[in-house]
Write a protein that holds these residues in place. Structure first.
Motif, PDB file in Angstrom:
ATOM      1  N   PHE A   9       0.831  -1.197   0.000  1.00 16.89           N
ATOM      2  CA  PHE A   9       0.000   0.000   0.000  1.00 16.89           C
ATOM      3  C   PHE A   9       0.870   1.254   0.000  1.00 16.89           C
ATOM      4  O   PHE A   9       0.644   2.188  -0.771  1.00 16.89           O
ATOM      5  CB  PHE A   9      -0.929  -0.017   1.218  1.00 16.89           C
ATOM      6  CG  PHE A   9      -1.751   1.217   1.393  1.00 16.89           C
ATOM      7  CD1 PHE A   9      -2.851   1.450   0.592  1.00 16.89           C
ATOM      8  CD2 PHE A   9      -1.426   2.150   2.370  1.00 16.89           C
ATOM      9  CE1 PHE A   9      -3.612   2.595   0.752  1.00 16.89           C
ATOM     10  CE2 PHE A   9      -2.184   3.290   2.536  1.00 16.89           C
ATOM     11  CZ  PHE A   9      -3.277   3.513   1.728  1.00 16.89           C
ATOM     12  N   LYS A  10       1.900   1.281   0.867  1.00 19.61           N
ATOM     13  CA  LYS A  10       2.794   2.439   0.926  1.00 19.61           C
ATOM     14  C   LYS A  10       3.526   2.642  -0.400  1.00 19.61           C
ATOM     15  O   LYS A  10       3.650   3.769  -0.878  1.00 19.61           O
ATOM     16  CB  LYS A  10       3.819   2.257   2.047  1.00 19.61           C
ATOM     17  CG  LYS A  10       3.269   2.426   3.422  1.00 19.61           C
ATOM     18  CD  LYS A  10       4.368   2.207   4.461  1.00 19.61           C
ATOM     19  CE  LYS A  10       3.833   2.227   5.864  1.00 19.61           C
ATOM     20  NZ  LYS A  10       4.893   1.938   6.854  1.00 19.61           N
ATOM     21  N   ALA A  11       4.018   1.564  -0.981  1.00 20.90           N
ATOM     22  CA  ALA A  11       4.750   1.659  -2.248  1.00 20.90           C
ATOM     23  C   ALA A  11       3.863   2.201  -3.359  1.00 20.90           C
ATOM     24  O   ALA A  11       4.281   3.054  -4.146  1.00 20.90           O
ATOM     25  CB  ALA A  11       5.312   0.294  -2.632  1.00 20.90           C
ATOM     26  N   GLN A  12       2.632   1.715  -3.412  1.00 26.05           N
ATOM     27  CA  GLN A  12       1.727   2.199  -4.452  1.00 26.05           C
ATOM     28  C   GLN A  12       1.340   3.658  -4.222  1.00 26.05           C
ATOM     29  O   GLN A  12       1.199   4.425  -5.166  1.00 26.05           O
ATOM     30  CB  GLN A  12       0.487   1.314  -4.510  1.00 26.05           C
ATOM     31  CG  GLN A  12       0.779  -0.042  -5.104  1.00 26.05           C
ATOM     32  CD  GLN A  12      -0.456  -0.914  -5.202  1.00 26.05           C
ATOM     33  OE1 GLN A  12      -1.564  -0.481  -4.957  1.00 26.05           O
ATOM     34  NE2 GLN A  12      -0.248  -2.173  -5.546  1.00 26.05           N
ATOM     35  N   MET A  13       1.208   4.052  -2.953  1.00 27.38           N
ATOM     36  CA  MET A  13       0.874   5.449  -2.662  1.00 27.38           C
ATOM     37  C   MET A  13       2.022   6.389  -3.043  1.00 27.38           C
ATOM     38  O   MET A  13       1.788   7.488  -3.537  1.00 27.38           O
ATOM     39  CB  MET A  13       0.526   5.626  -1.184  1.00 27.38           C
ATOM     40  CG  MET A  13      -0.831   5.110  -0.807  1.00 27.38           C
ATOM     41  SD  MET A  13      -2.124   6.013  -1.650  1.00 27.38           S
ATOM     42  CE  MET A  13      -3.070   4.670  -2.274  1.00 27.38           C
ATOM     43  N   VAL A  14       3.262   5.946  -2.822  1.00 26.47           N
ATOM     44  CA  VAL A  14       4.403   6.761  -3.227  1.00 26.47           C
ATOM     45  C   VAL A  14       4.411   6.918  -4.741  1.00 26.47           C
ATOM     46  O   VAL A  14       4.583   8.034  -5.266  1.00 26.47           O
ATOM     47  CB  VAL A  14       5.730   6.130  -2.723  1.00 26.47           C
ATOM     48  CG1 VAL A  14       6.937   6.776  -3.376  1.00 26.47           C
ATOM     49  CG2 VAL A  14       5.825   6.244  -1.218  1.00 26.47           C
ATOM     50  N   ASN A  15       4.196   5.832  -5.458  1.00 24.51           N
ATOM     51  CA  ASN A  15       4.161   5.882  -6.916  1.00 24.51           C
ATOM     52  C   ASN A  15       3.035   6.795  -7.408  1.00 24.51           C
ATOM     53  O   ASN A  15       3.254   7.664  -8.259  1.00 24.51           O
ATOM     54  CB  ASN A  15       3.989   4.468  -7.469  1.00 24.51           C
ATOM     55  CG  ASN A  15       4.028   4.439  -8.979  1.00 24.51           C
ATOM     56  OD1 ASN A  15       4.561   5.314  -9.623  1.00 24.51           O
ATOM     57  ND2 ASN A  15       3.428   3.406  -9.535  1.00 24.51           N
ATOM     58  N   ILE A  62      -7.697   6.215  -4.875  1.00 28.00           N
ATOM     59  CA  ILE A  62      -8.975   5.841  -4.254  1.00 28.00           C
ATOM     60  C   ILE A  62      -9.153   4.319  -4.281  1.00 28.00           C
ATOM     61  O   ILE A  62      -9.549   3.713  -3.282  1.00 28.00           O
ATOM     62  CB  ILE A  62     -10.139   6.568  -4.950  1.00 28.00           C
ATOM     63  CG1 ILE A  62     -10.065   8.069  -4.667  1.00 28.00           C
ATOM     64  CG2 ILE A  62     -11.477   6.001  -4.506  1.00 28.00           C
ATOM     65  CD1 ILE A  62     -11.000   8.908  -5.509  1.00 28.00           C
ATOM     66  N   TYR A  63      -8.844   3.693  -5.410  1.00 33.45           N
ATOM     67  CA  TYR A  63      -8.994   2.244  -5.511  1.00 33.45           C
ATOM     68  C   TYR A  63      -8.045   1.521  -4.560  1.00 33.45           C
ATOM     69  O   TYR A  63      -8.422   0.530  -3.922  1.00 33.45           O
ATOM     70  CB  TYR A  63      -8.752   1.766  -6.939  1.00 33.45           C
ATOM     71  CG  TYR A  63      -8.766   0.261  -7.057  1.00 33.45           C
ATOM     72  CD1 TYR A  63      -9.954  -0.450  -6.911  1.00 33.45           C
ATOM     73  CD2 TYR A  63      -7.601  -0.456  -7.276  1.00 33.45           C
ATOM     74  CE1 TYR A  63      -9.979  -1.831  -6.989  1.00 33.45           C
ATOM     75  CE2 TYR A  63      -7.619  -1.832  -7.359  1.00 33.45           C
ATOM     76  CZ  TYR A  63      -8.812  -2.519  -7.216  1.00 33.45           C
ATOM     77  OH  TYR A  63      -8.822  -3.879  -7.292  1.00 33.45           O
ATOM     78  N   THR A  64      -6.804   1.996  -4.433  1.00 38.23           N
ATOM     79  CA  THR A  64      -5.843   1.346  -3.541  1.00 38.23           C
ATOM     80  C   THR A  64      -6.282   1.470  -2.087  1.00 38.23           C
ATOM     81  O   THR A  64      -6.147   0.522  -1.308  1.00 38.23           O
ATOM     82  CB  THR A  64      -4.442   1.941  -3.747  1.00 38.23           C
ATOM     83  OG1 THR A  64      -4.097   1.823  -5.135  1.00 38.23           O
ATOM     84  CG2 THR A  64      -3.407   1.213  -2.923  1.00 38.23           C
ATOM     85  N   TRP A  65      -6.792   2.643  -1.711  1.00 28.09           N
ATOM     86  CA  TRP A  65      -7.330   2.796  -0.353  1.00 28.09           C
ATOM     87  C   TRP A  65      -8.499   1.827  -0.111  1.00 28.09           C
ATOM     88  O   TRP A  65      -8.604   1.209   0.920  1.00 28.09           O
ATOM     89  CB  TRP A  65      -7.797   4.226  -0.104  1.00 28.09           C
ATOM     90  CG  TRP A  65      -6.797   5.080   0.601  1.00 28.09           C
ATOM     91  CD1 TRP A  65      -5.883   4.677   1.530  1.00 28.09           C
ATOM     92  CD2 TRP A  65      -6.619   6.467   0.462  1.00 28.09           C
ATOM     93  NE1 TRP A  65      -5.147   5.741   1.958  1.00 28.09           N
ATOM     94  CE2 TRP A  65      -5.585   6.861   1.320  1.00 28.09           C
ATOM     95  CE3 TRP A  65      -7.231   7.436  -0.314  1.00 28.09           C
ATOM     96  CZ2 TRP A  65      -5.152   8.173   1.429  1.00 28.09           C
ATOM     97  CZ3 TRP A  65      -6.799   8.737  -0.207  1.00 28.09           C
ATOM     98  CH2 TRP A  65      -5.767   9.092   0.660  1.00 28.09           C
TER      99      TRP A  65
END
Length: 115
Positions: A9-15, A62-65
């Motif tokens: 989740f953190k990695a995708q949010m950084v990207n 939004i989808y990742t959250w």
């Protein structure tokens, strides 16, 4: 595997965060150029692509959250690998940016000395 771990989740949010900033930059640059009177085809393309990139990445955030909230996954091995990949990627990006920045600084100093 449908879930997402904390480090994934953190990695995708950084990207998504970096790409959203890029989309905002393109969008604002295009709008400022259009307001300044430059109506070239490339300005319209930059503005449209910036808006598209912004919308696409906000929907990804939004989808990742939503995915993390509804399908949390607790797998220490996957979580550790994702965290290690994020750190390595950020370290590599920092090294690359430092090299490029130093090269530009060297070129500017060299241009000033040879002026």
């Amino acid at each position: 595997m449908k879930g997402i771990t904390k480090n994934q989740f953190k990695a995708q949010m950084v990207n998504y965060g970096f790409q959203t900033l890029l989309g905002i930059f393109w969008l604002i640059t295009g709008i400022v150029d259009l307001a300044g009177g430059d109506t070239g085809k490339s300005i319209w393309i930059i503005t449209i692509l910036g808006g598209f990139l912004f919308v696409l990445n906000v929907s990804g955030i939004i989808y990742t959250w939503w995915l993390r909230k509804h399908y949390p996954l607790d797998d220490p091995a996957v979580d550790e690998a994702a965290g290690r990949n994020l750190k390595d990627g950020l370290r590599g990006m920092g090294i690359f940016s430092s090299i490029v920045g130093a090269a530009f600084l060297f070129a500017i100093v060299l241009a000033l000395l040879l002026k």
